[in-house]
Write a protein that holds these residues in place. Sequence first.
Motif, PDB file in Angstrom:
ATOM      1  N   VAL A 193      -7.225 -31.990 -10.988  1.00 50.35           N
ATOM      2  CA  VAL A 193      -7.259 -30.539 -10.742  1.00 50.35           C
ATOM      3  C   VAL A 193      -6.037 -29.884 -11.382  1.00 50.35           C
ATOM      4  CG1 VAL A 193      -7.150 -28.757  -8.947  1.00 50.35           C
ATOM      5  CG2 VAL A 193      -8.636 -30.748  -8.643  1.00 50.35           C
ATOM      6  N   THR A 194      -4.878 -30.532 -11.193  1.00 54.56           N
ATOM      7  CA  THR A 194      -3.653 -30.012 -11.819  1.00 54.56           C
ATOM      8  C   THR A 194      -3.832 -29.951 -13.331  1.00 54.56           C
ATOM      9  OG1 THR A 194      -2.452 -31.169 -10.111  1.00 54.56           O
ATOM     10  CG2 THR A 194      -1.154 -30.360 -11.962  1.00 54.56           C
ATOM     11  N   GLY A 195      -4.394 -31.038 -13.875  1.00 54.77           N
ATOM     12  CA  GLY A 195      -4.615 -31.100 -15.321  1.00 54.77           C
ATOM     13  C   GLY A 195      -5.539 -29.989 -15.790  1.00 54.77           C
ATOM     14  N   LEU A 196      -6.601 -29.737 -15.003  1.00 53.09           N
ATOM     15  CA  LEU A 196      -7.566 -28.700 -15.385  1.00 53.09           C
ATOM     16  C   LEU A 196      -6.900 -27.321 -15.390  1.00 53.09           C
ATOM     17  CD1 LEU A 196     -10.539 -27.907 -15.962  1.00 53.09           C
ATOM     18  CD2 LEU A 196     -10.808 -27.592 -13.504  1.00 53.09           C
ATOM     19  N   VAL A 197      -6.181 -27.038 -14.288  1.00 54.90           N
ATOM     20  CA  VAL A 197      -5.530 -25.722 -14.179  1.00 54.90           C
ATOM     21  C   VAL A 197      -4.472 -25.580 -15.288  1.00 54.90           C
ATOM     22  CG1 VAL A 197      -4.080 -24.262 -12.710  1.00 54.90           C
ATOM     23  CG2 VAL A 197      -5.961 -25.568 -11.708  1.00 54.90           C
ATOM     24  N   GLY A 198      -3.672 -26.643 -15.453  1.00 62.32           N
ATOM     25  CA  GLY A 198      -2.622 -26.603 -16.477  1.00 62.32           C
ATOM     26  C   GLY A 198      -3.211 -26.471 -17.870  1.00 62.32           C
ATOM     27  N   SER A 199      -4.325 -27.163 -18.104  1.00 63.52           N
ATOM     28  CA  SER A 199      -4.930 -27.117 -19.437  1.00 63.52           C
ATOM     29  C   SER A 199      -5.461 -25.728 -19.738  1.00 63.52           C
ATOM     30  CB  SER A 199      -6.082 -28.117 -19.548  1.00 63.52           C
ATOM     31  OG  SER A 199      -5.590 -29.410 -19.360  1.00 63.52           O
ATOM     32  N   ILE A 200      -6.082 -25.102 -18.724  1.00 62.19           N
ATOM     33  CA  ILE A 200      -6.603 -23.747 -18.945  1.00 62.19           C
ATOM     34  C   ILE A 200      -5.435 -22.812 -19.274  1.00 62.19           C
ATOM     35  CG2 ILE A 200      -7.711 -21.766 -17.830  1.00 62.19           C
ATOM     36  CD1 ILE A 200      -9.453 -23.874 -16.302  1.00 62.19           C
ATOM     37  N   GLY A 201      -4.357 -22.943 -18.506  1.00 63.40           N
ATOM     38  CA  GLY A 201      -3.158 -22.140 -18.792  1.00 63.40           C
ATOM     39  C   GLY A 201      -2.621 -22.457 -20.179  1.00 63.40           C
ATOM     40  N   GLY A 202      -2.634 -23.760 -20.521  1.00 59.06           N
ATOM     41  CA  GLY A 202      -2.126 -24.208 -21.820  1.00 59.06           C
ATOM     42  C   GLY A 202      -2.948 -23.637 -22.968  1.00 59.06           C
ATOM     43  N   LEU A 203      -4.286 -23.581 -22.768  1.00 55.39           N
ATOM     44  CA  LEU A 203      -5.159 -23.034 -23.816  1.00 55.39           C
ATOM     45  C   LEU A 203      -4.796 -21.568 -24.065  1.00 55.39           C
ATOM     46  CD1 LEU A 203      -8.763 -24.339 -22.960  1.00 55.39           C
ATOM     47  CD2 LEU A 203      -7.084 -25.305 -24.509  1.00 55.39           C
ATOM     48  N   ALA A 204      -4.669 -20.836 -22.956  1.00 56.08           N
ATOM     49  CA  ALA A 204      -4.377 -19.408 -23.086  1.00 56.08           C
ATOM     50  C   ALA A 204      -3.025 -19.204 -23.771  1.00 56.08           C
ATOM     51  CB  ALA A 204      -4.387 -18.745 -21.718  1.00 56.08           C
ATOM     52  N   PHE A 205      -2.025 -19.920 -23.280  1.00 55.73           N
ATOM     53  CA  PHE A 205      -0.679 -19.775 -23.821  1.00 55.73           C
ATOM     54  C   PHE A 205      -0.634 -20.254 -25.279  1.00 55.73           C
ATOM     55  CE2 PHE A 205       3.942 -21.160 -23.722  1.00 55.73           C
ATOM     56  CZ  PHE A 205       4.414 -19.867 -23.874  1.00 55.73           C
ATOM     57  N   GLY A 206      -1.351 -21.343 -25.538  1.00 57.98           N
ATOM     58  CA  GLY A 206      -1.393 -21.913 -26.888  1.00 57.98           C
ATOM     59  C   GLY A 206      -1.955 -20.922 -27.889  1.00 57.98           C
ATOM     60  N   LEU A 207      -3.029 -20.217 -27.474  1.00 58.40           N
ATOM     61  CA  LEU A 207      -3.640 -19.249 -28.394  1.00 58.40           C
ATOM     62  C   LEU A 207      -2.701 -18.069 -28.636  1.00 58.40           C
ATOM     63  CD1 LEU A 207      -7.346 -19.315 -27.175  1.00 58.40           C
ATOM     64  CD2 LEU A 207      -6.378 -20.346 -29.230  1.00 58.40           C
TER      65      LEU A 207
ATOM     66  N   LEU B 291     -10.429 -26.643 -28.637  1.00 58.43           N
ATOM     67  CA  LEU B 291     -10.134 -26.183 -27.277  1.00 58.43           C
ATOM     68  C   LEU B 291     -10.696 -27.170 -26.253  1.00 58.43           C
ATOM     69  CD1 LEU B 291     -10.700 -22.327 -27.570  1.00 58.43           C
ATOM     70  CD2 LEU B 291      -8.638 -23.653 -27.956  1.00 58.43           C
ATOM     71  N   GLY B 292     -11.921 -27.642 -26.529  1.00 64.47           N
ATOM     72  CA  GLY B 292     -12.539 -28.641 -25.637  1.00 64.47           C
ATOM     73  C   GLY B 292     -11.710 -29.909 -25.612  1.00 64.47           C
ATOM     74  N   LEU B 293     -11.276 -30.314 -26.813  1.00 67.29           N
ATOM     75  CA  LEU B 293     -10.477 -31.537 -26.917  1.00 67.29           C
ATOM     76  C   LEU B 293      -9.171 -31.379 -26.138  1.00 67.29           C
ATOM     77  CD1 LEU B 293     -10.177 -34.310 -28.416  1.00 67.29           C
ATOM     78  CD2 LEU B 293      -8.886 -33.081 -30.150  1.00 67.29           C
ATOM     79  N   ALA B 294      -8.545 -30.210 -26.293  1.00 70.67           N
ATOM     80  CA  ALA B 294      -7.266 -29.965 -25.602  1.00 70.67           C
ATOM     81  C   ALA B 294      -7.467 -30.006 -24.085  1.00 70.67           C
ATOM     82  CB  ALA B 294      -6.698 -28.618 -26.019  1.00 70.67           C
ATOM     83  N   LEU B 295      -8.595 -29.441 -23.636  1.00 67.25           N
ATOM     84  CA  LEU B 295      -8.892 -29.431 -22.196  1.00 67.25           C
ATOM     85  C   LEU B 295      -9.035 -30.867 -21.683  1.00 67.25           C
ATOM     86  CD1 LEU B 295      -9.453 -27.075 -20.186  1.00 67.25           C
ATOM     87  CD2 LEU B 295     -11.860 -27.595 -20.438  1.00 67.25           C
TER      88      LEU B 295
END
Lengths: 850, 236
Positions: A313-327, A361-365
């Motif tokens: 769950v942490t990974g999912l939340v962090g990854s979503i944040g990471g995707l947004a920040f990354g973009l 993005l999928g891969l990063a998630l």
Amino acid sequence: MQLLVLISWPYFRKHILRTLLTVAGIVLGVAVFVGMHTANQSVLFAFNRTVDRIAGKTELQVTAGETGFDEEVLERVQSAESVRVAVPMIEAVVDSQIPGEGSLLILGVDMTGDRSLREYDLESGDEAVIDDPLVFLAQPDSIILTSEFAGKNHFTVNSQVPLGTAFGVRRFTVRGIMKSSGLSSAFGGNLAIMDIYAAQKMFGRGRTFDRIDIAVTPGRTIAEAREELRALLGPGFQVDPPSGRGQQFEAMTAAYSMMVSISSLFALFIGMFIIYNAFAIAVTQRRAEIGILRALGATRGQIRRLFLVESAVTGLVGSIGGLAFGLIIARGIAASIGDLINDVYGVAQRADEIATSPMLLGLALVIGIITSIVAAFIPARQAARVDPVQALQKGKYQVLSAGENRVRAALAGIFAVVSVACLMASSSRVVFYIGFALAIAVALLLAPLLSLALSRAIRPLLKWLRPVEGALAADSLIQTPRRTSASVAALMLSLAVVVAFGGMAGASYSSIIDWMNTALNPDLFVIPSQDLTIRTLRFPAEMAQELAALPGVGRVQRVRNARIMFRGTPIMVVATEIASLSETVRRPPIEGDADAMYRLTAAGQGVMVSENLAQLQTLKLGETLEIPAPEGVVRLPIVGILVDYSDQQGTVLIDRTVFERYWRDDSVNAFRVYLAAGADVPEVKRRILERYAGERQVFVLTNTELKAYILRITDQWFALTSVQIAVAVLVAILGIVNTLTVSITDRRREIGVLKAVGALGGQIRRTIWMEALSVATLGLVLGFALGAVNLYYILQIVQHDIAGMRLDYIFPVSVTLALIPTMLASSFIAAIWPAESAVRGSLVEALEYE
Amino acid sequence: MIDLDHVTRQFDGKRRVVALDDVSLSIPRGEMVSIIGPSGSGKSTLLNLVGGLDRPTSGQVRVAGQALAGLPDDELTRVRRDSIGFIFQFFNLLPTLSCLENVGLPLHLRGWPRAKVRERATELLELVQLTDRLQHLPEELSGGERQRVAIARALSIYPPILLADEPTGNLDTQTGADILALISDLHARLGSTVVIVTHDMKVAGSCQRTIALRDGRVVEDIRRSRTAPPGKVVGG
């Protein structure tokens, strides 16, 4: 899932800061991964889109690297049966002379034939210009702009547009404005069309074309046409679909992409370590809770799953944040990569849009979630092994048992031996990388033991500095080696990467400076463009005599350099007057005889190659090199191998006569000018500029200016190191805040007692600060040690897998000296909030806390 | 020495709890006072307020003539470290520090020179009969020994006020009696004002005065002309 809601959720809510820090680890890793790759993809996408839009209906393109070729090749191509349409083209990137607009891509086309491949959809009223190409041809100052460029800069038909040409700034008349369409949006809209023969003249191309665009005869396949043209033209030409240029671009920037990949993987690895750190701490913190759960009947599997699901769950939340920040950060990185590619490779492109790939993005998630689960695996296993009876024995679990220490030490010893063996026993790259991974594993295994030993070692010093605060800070680290070592190890890893990259950068600078001092020794460099790497503008050969005739000029050397395709890779050919060069530059070769190599190359009986080319293409001294050229294959032996930084993919140094013969091109990219004895550099520079004022676009760089220019480009290349330092600082802050937050919770009562017996706020703060500074110090010591090893491996990777350059091992003392205050300051900043929370905590509650 | 003037302490949570309700009392210099009462009667709250560990919701607490209300944190700490010694039920020794270091802790915090700290800490550990335990860590000591170290620490500055929260609560009967004897003996020798919070009537009976609390209020205040014998005095 029920356990997650019942147990985990309240824990997360109660420890909101720690939860955020854990998520931040993954956000950081995923953001850097997404940001760097998206930026890289965007640049590639922008390049491909420009190529694609310019290509129009083109099915095949004939090129000869970037050297261009004689006009007569067009007739040969047109004579091929499988060719329906063949039109020549010249591409030139010029300074738009408009502040803030940067460069403009000029396409020189043959209007009479080009419209069968490309649509020039002009705004109403302008069509007549294209309908009658003769009108366009009759006026060589004609230019067609895109509606985007014209609109931005308020140009209309018949406006005058200044452009930098081989003859200086010339004014062109706008004869038409293209409607927004595919072609007009190429190169971010900064595009202009000009007649090809006018372009040849304006950009000093002589009677050459850059390429020929082809449409295939109906009934013939592209493959058939390709085969026919290859046979017809010989190996000196490339016949590829337009997409092939994208592949060449990728091949050229491979080294940069590799660096980007290493950096983003490093960020992910660091993110993983932050997660590991956070979960390892959480398991020790929640030991009592786990004990109660176990006592109430929870199985080991349930406990393990609880932590793994939490991490997912942490990974999912962090990854979503990471995707947004990354973009968000991708746009900035793309601009920086675009500039770098422009400056280093001389390939201008504009990444105005961010190319988001769903796949990436999928891969990063997925990577973010998996990284999080992998990072939490060991803590989850430890949680599952918690003995319910021992769970309430406060503090004991923090201690590393002697048995555990022995196992760690033994494993580290075995790995170290295997790692060294990998290095010595085999030349296989796979074995080398296994050895590298094992060396990192040794450091990670030893980190807790070394942290403990170092904490004990610094205790007397800390105690001497501050008897109470120092001793307690050290004791806090000694008592909790798991907590301490997790932060120290994260710091160690990130610093090791910074040290290695810093070392590589330092060695590169040292080597580049050495090369510049020996190879680039003329007093002045005369060039046609402000940008050394842009080779679209060239001088005529006769200019050499004109320059030589100027008072104060002693010697002039003509240099032609161009990127060509060699074994499918773009490399640089540098053609100059070797006999003259040998009298001004004597560079010791890595292999070969210094006298013989200059003599043979000057006589057209051999070539010299750069060390990186030899390394990357496994070339040996004496081997006959086969370089495909428009006029046949150059077959000459390698007579010398030397260090040269002209190009990342490698350089072939040949005599100018060979180039003129095989490429039928006598144009010049730069003149190396040596002054006569007693001549004044600024004075001669002024004379050259005056000589060509109003006649030709000429830039004159002094030796110092040229070196500064090259160092500036080198700085850009190594700007990645700054990104890594920033990541290291973030790691330090995240890791230390995490460690201290837990440390303060653990030591709540101790801090309460201190306050009760008379510790002032400042004294409590100092205790926490000293603990933070101690963690940073341990991380610095171990990071430098691992960095020293890491640097060796990185230099090997650079030599064998990235740039082919053999760099000296120089430990980056200046980087490490800069890191010490940076990391100590970061750790101090990280400690400010925890220290304040320690000072402000309720004394009564602290004393009752158990 | 200690004055409480209409002191109230309430805790605001989901349910408001009045731990001390308008308490006024005065403890003169050199008196040894016990505070008794059932759990939740406000004993520890009273001790925390006197010790400057907590602040009253209303009313005034004076220690050695100094009003504590409104003092900034660091000033409150200075009052504590200059005037008050604490003895806790769970000893609250720092586990990583030796006996000598634990006892010297308040002195180090006051910035004393190292040699002087060592000299005073050794002297105090001699006083509590732990000369042979100077370099031992707390975990290497028995409960009684730990409490003696805690007492030595509390006495390190020779405070005019000694506050003890259930000092024998975590010890067996004999050790508890020994510790009480030690406190009485030190009180007699040093003349400090001693306030002991306790459940134990024997401990209470050994004090000159006993204040009983119930529901945050003083319900009884007994002064004795003679105190019950505290038991064997350690090292006496």
